[in-house]
Design a protein around this motif. Structure first.
Motif, PDB file in Angstrom:
ATOM      1  N   GLY A  86       0.899  -1.359   0.035  1.00 32.56           N
ATOM      2  CA  GLY A  86      -0.195  -0.482  -0.328  1.00 32.56           C
ATOM      3  C   GLY A  86       0.200   1.113   0.227  1.00 32.56           C
ATOM      4  O   GLY A  86       0.688   1.921  -0.364  1.00 32.56           O
ATOM      5  N   MET A  87       1.888   1.367   0.960  1.00 32.16           N
ATOM      6  CA  MET A  87       2.665   2.825   1.037  1.00 32.16           C
ATOM      7  C   MET A  87       3.243   2.646  -0.827  1.00 32.16           C
ATOM      8  O   MET A  87       4.049   3.504  -0.522  1.00 32.16           O
ATOM      9  N   ALA A  88       4.511   1.186  -1.171  1.00 30.64           N
ATOM     10  CA  ALA A  88       4.540   1.749  -2.387  1.00 30.64           C
ATOM     11  C   ALA A  88       3.518   2.258  -3.229  1.00 30.64           C
ATOM     12  O   ALA A  88       4.125   3.105  -4.876  1.00 30.64           O
ATOM     13  N   ILE A  89       2.536   2.038  -3.683  1.00 29.59           N
ATOM     14  CA  ILE A  89       1.566   2.477  -4.429  1.00 29.59           C
ATOM     15  C   ILE A  89       1.189   3.740  -4.343  1.00 29.59           C
ATOM     16  O   ILE A  89       0.999   4.114  -4.919  1.00 29.59           O
ATOM     17  N   ILE A 101       9.542  10.148   1.637  1.00 26.95           N
ATOM     18  CA  ILE A 101      10.038   9.423   3.895  1.00 26.95           C
ATOM     19  C   ILE A 101       8.684   9.741   4.703  1.00 26.95           C
ATOM     20  O   ILE A 101      10.762   8.423   5.370  1.00 26.95           O
ATOM     21  N   GLY A 102       8.086  10.430   4.722  1.00 26.53           N
ATOM     22  CA  GLY A 102       7.264   9.902   5.701  1.00 26.53           C
ATOM     23  C   GLY A 102       6.900   8.450   6.129  1.00 26.53           C
ATOM     24  O   GLY A 102       7.128   7.653   6.627  1.00 26.53           O
ATOM     25  N   VAL A 108       9.134   1.311   8.458  1.00 27.78           N
ATOM     26  CA  VAL A 108      10.299   1.312   8.861  1.00 27.78           C
ATOM     27  C   VAL A 108       9.551   0.775  10.501  1.00 27.78           C
ATOM     28  O   VAL A 108       9.695  -0.100  11.463  1.00 27.78           O
ATOM     29  N   CYS A 109       9.447   1.374  11.308  1.00 27.40           N
ATOM     30  CA  CYS A 109       8.635   1.870  12.596  1.00 27.40           C
ATOM     31  C   CYS A 109       7.501   0.492  12.457  1.00 27.40           C
ATOM     32  O   CYS A 109       7.867   0.295  13.435  1.00 27.40           O
ATOM     33  N   VAL A 110       6.639   0.917  12.216  1.00 28.56           N
ATOM     34  CA  VAL A 110       5.779   0.153  11.971  1.00 28.56           C
ATOM     35  C   VAL A 110       6.228  -1.740  11.689  1.00 28.56           C
ATOM     36  O   VAL A 110       5.519  -2.496  12.569  1.00 28.56           O
ATOM     37  N   LEU A 114       5.773  -4.269  14.637  1.00 28.08           N
ATOM     38  CA  LEU A 114       5.023  -5.972  13.993  1.00 28.08           C
ATOM     39  C   LEU A 114       5.937  -7.022  14.352  1.00 28.08           C
ATOM     40  O   LEU A 114       6.074  -8.300  15.191  1.00 28.08           O
ATOM     41  N   LEU A 115       7.492  -7.052  14.068  1.00 27.31           N
ATOM     42  CA  LEU A 115       8.620  -8.149  14.384  1.00 27.31           C
ATOM     43  C   LEU A 115       9.078  -8.078  15.592  1.00 27.31           C
ATOM     44  O   LEU A 115       9.664  -9.929  15.707  1.00 27.31           O
TER      45      LEU A 115
END
Length: 139
Positions: A86-89, A101-102, A108-110, A114-115
């Protein structure tokens, strides 16, 4: 105190309705909004909180989050995959440097969050007995 309760009820319903809309709109997250609604209802209405916990679709989301057992590995991996897709789209549609950048920072934070979450072991499917073929029945 009654004003706070009414405000939380309104916020809970707005969050839940927005989460339902998010099922159909790819940029609107469903799960965080359903979890926000559950929190609002837990602080304002035991009846609506119980309804949400017992809901056919939203109940498992809230129960998984509230339990300390963790999340299933498959659900975690799927969430990370769809989030990045979704972010790539979004990045390609908007194509603004600061928005990209945002989004990468949030992603990365999410992903790290999750990991780091504990994983719940998924129940294994019981083995199904092999069907008896006609040749085997005759013997």
């Amino acid at each position: 105190m009654k004003g706070k309760r009414i405000l939380l009820l309104i916020l809970g319903w707005l969050s839940l309705i927005t989460g339902v809309i998010g099922i159909f709109l790819p940029l609107l997250p469903t799960t965080p909004l359903v979890l926000l609604a559950a929190w609002c209802f837990s602080k304002s209405s035991a009846r609506f909180h119980a309804w949400l916990l017992n809901h056919k679709f939203f109940g498992p989301i809230v129960k998984d989050w509230q339990s300390s057992d963790g999340i299933p590995r498959r659900s975690r991996n799927r969430a990370i995959l769809f989030m990045w897709a979704g972010m790539a789209i979004s990045t390609f549609l908007v194509w603004r440097f600061w928005a990209t950048i945002g989004l990468v920072f949030i992603g990365v934070c999410v992903s790290i969050y999750l990991l780091r979450m504990p994983l719940r072991s998924e129940p294994t499917k019981p083995l199904q007995p092999k069907p008896i073929e006609e040749k085997d029945k005759a013997s």
